[in-house]
Design an enzyme around this catalytic site. Sequence first.
Site, mmCIF file in Angstrom:
data_model
loop_
_atom_site.group_PDB
_atom_site.id
_atom_site.type_symbol
_atom_site.label_atom_id
_atom_site.label_comp_id
_atom_site.label_asym_id
_atom_site.label_seq_id
_atom_site.Cartn_x
_atom_site.Cartn_y
_atom_site.Cartn_z
ATOM 1 N N ASP A 72 -3.286 4.541 -33.849
ATOM 2 C CA ASP A 72 -4.368 4.342 -33.401
ATOM 3 C C ASP A 72 -5.224 3.282 -34.289
ATOM 4 O O ASP A 72 -4.738 3.238 -35.660
ATOM 5 C CB ASP A 72 -5.068 5.722 -34.153
ATOM 6 C CG ASP A 72 -5.186 6.914 -33.460
ATOM 7 O OD1 ASP A 72 -4.606 6.722 -32.196
ATOM 8 O OD2 ASP A 72 -5.761 8.102 -33.613
ATOM 9 N N LYS A 130 -8.995 5.669 -25.577
ATOM 10 C CA LYS A 130 -9.194 7.045 -25.174
ATOM 11 C C LYS A 130 -10.455 7.326 -24.505
ATOM 12 O O LYS A 130 -11.571 6.662 -24.761
ATOM 13 C CB LYS A 130 -9.390 7.794 -26.566
ATOM 14 C CG LYS A 130 -8.257 8.178 -27.444
ATOM 15 C CD LYS A 130 -8.517 8.982 -28.448
ATOM 16 C CE LYS A 130 -7.291 8.969 -29.446
ATOM 17 N NZ LYS A 130 -6.462 9.429 -28.913
ATOM 18 N N GLY A 175 -6.508 14.222 -37.131
ATOM 19 C CA GLY A 175 -7.269 13.929 -38.328
ATOM 20 C C GLY A 175 -7.188 14.908 -39.648
ATOM 21 O O GLY A 175 -8.026 14.775 -40.424
ATOM 22 N N GLY A 196 -2.329 8.371 -36.334
ATOM 23 C CA GLY A 196 -3.695 7.767 -36.315
ATOM 24 C C GLY A 196 -3.979 7.792 -37.817
ATOM 25 O O GLY A 196 -3.847 6.850 -38.597
ATOM 26 N N SER A 197 -4.952 8.712 -38.166
ATOM 27 C CA SER A 197 -5.289 8.821 -39.680
ATOM 28 C C SER A 197 -4.361 8.462 -40.652
ATOM 29 O O SER A 197 -4.652 7.747 -41.891
ATOM 30 C CB SER A 197 -5.952 10.070 -39.813
ATOM 31 O OG SER A 197 -6.695 10.796 -38.697
#
Length: 320
Positions: A50, A107, A179, A261-262
């Site tokens: 991400d 997205k 997340g 991602g995070s």
Amino acid sequence: MMSDGPTTTAPAAGTSPTGPGTPGGGERHAGTARVKRGMAEMLKGGVIMDVVTPEQARIAEDAGAVAVMALERVPADIRAQGGVARMSDPDMIAGIIEAVSIPVMAKARIGHFVEAQIIQSLGVDYVDESEVLTPADPHHHIDKWAFTVPFVCGATNLGEALRRISEGAAMIRSKGEAGTGEVSNAVVHMRTIRAEIARLSALPPEELYAAAKELRAPVELVTEVARLGHLPVVLFTAGGIATPADAALMMQLGADGVFVGSGIFKSGDPARRARAIVEATTMYNDPGVLAKVSRGLGEAMVGINVGELPPQARFADRGW
Ligand SMILES: O=C(CO)[C@H](O)[C@H](O)COP(=O)(O)O
């Protein structure tokens, strides 16, 4: 790798006919199921990261990511800041496409077929109809057969994965709990999908009809999965993967590749952690390499225990 962009205009949702040749749907328009699924096959064994800016996209590419995912905010920030999470600004997506030579995904909200039309028009390589963004339609996912661009969708179990494939998804990712930096839901979802596939493969053919009813999925697709012993599309994993060991764990559990991602851009040293996660995803069966790449990575993202999340804060429950 940037696609040549759309060669057809996406028709309004629900207007496209069902064609022959593909369980639960058809091969229509320029992007056939075979081509769309083949694009995802090429990403197998890799890490998709991400990114929210062109600078982050360059860090991801330099670290060895096989693709990047453009989004407005990484899931940890969506959780922390709240509010409605939507597709990224088209300028940002275009800037990310310009910045890298690897495939770019972006997205769209669940059911938001216009966000998907816009993203397709920008020439991205893949659309993620993602539960991480605020769902736009509580009843309907996007009719993905109506698009030239391929789609990836999340799933927590086999029935959900098959419903998304029947709508045209060309790649599935187990959802995990994005997340949080906590890998347990990714583990549960991957184990669930694989156990349900193994169960199907052990059933006699006459029991597949009832299995399809239970799974709420087309019997042709259920029969195909029982015969193959795997999904007809690649199965990546996502949501809460924050360390090289997490990535290797998911690969050993049978993932074809990893979305992160995070865990990278909310850590102390994103470039170094990104490289380590790529190496761990490739060498997932070699504890010596995993130990080496896990050393001295600096601070991991702080994270949230999934068990402490209130039900309304669970992204994995979005979609059905
Ligand atoms: O939604 C995604 C996949 O489409 C994200 O890439 C993934 O879920 C990110 O989760 P995390 O921030 O926990 O790594």
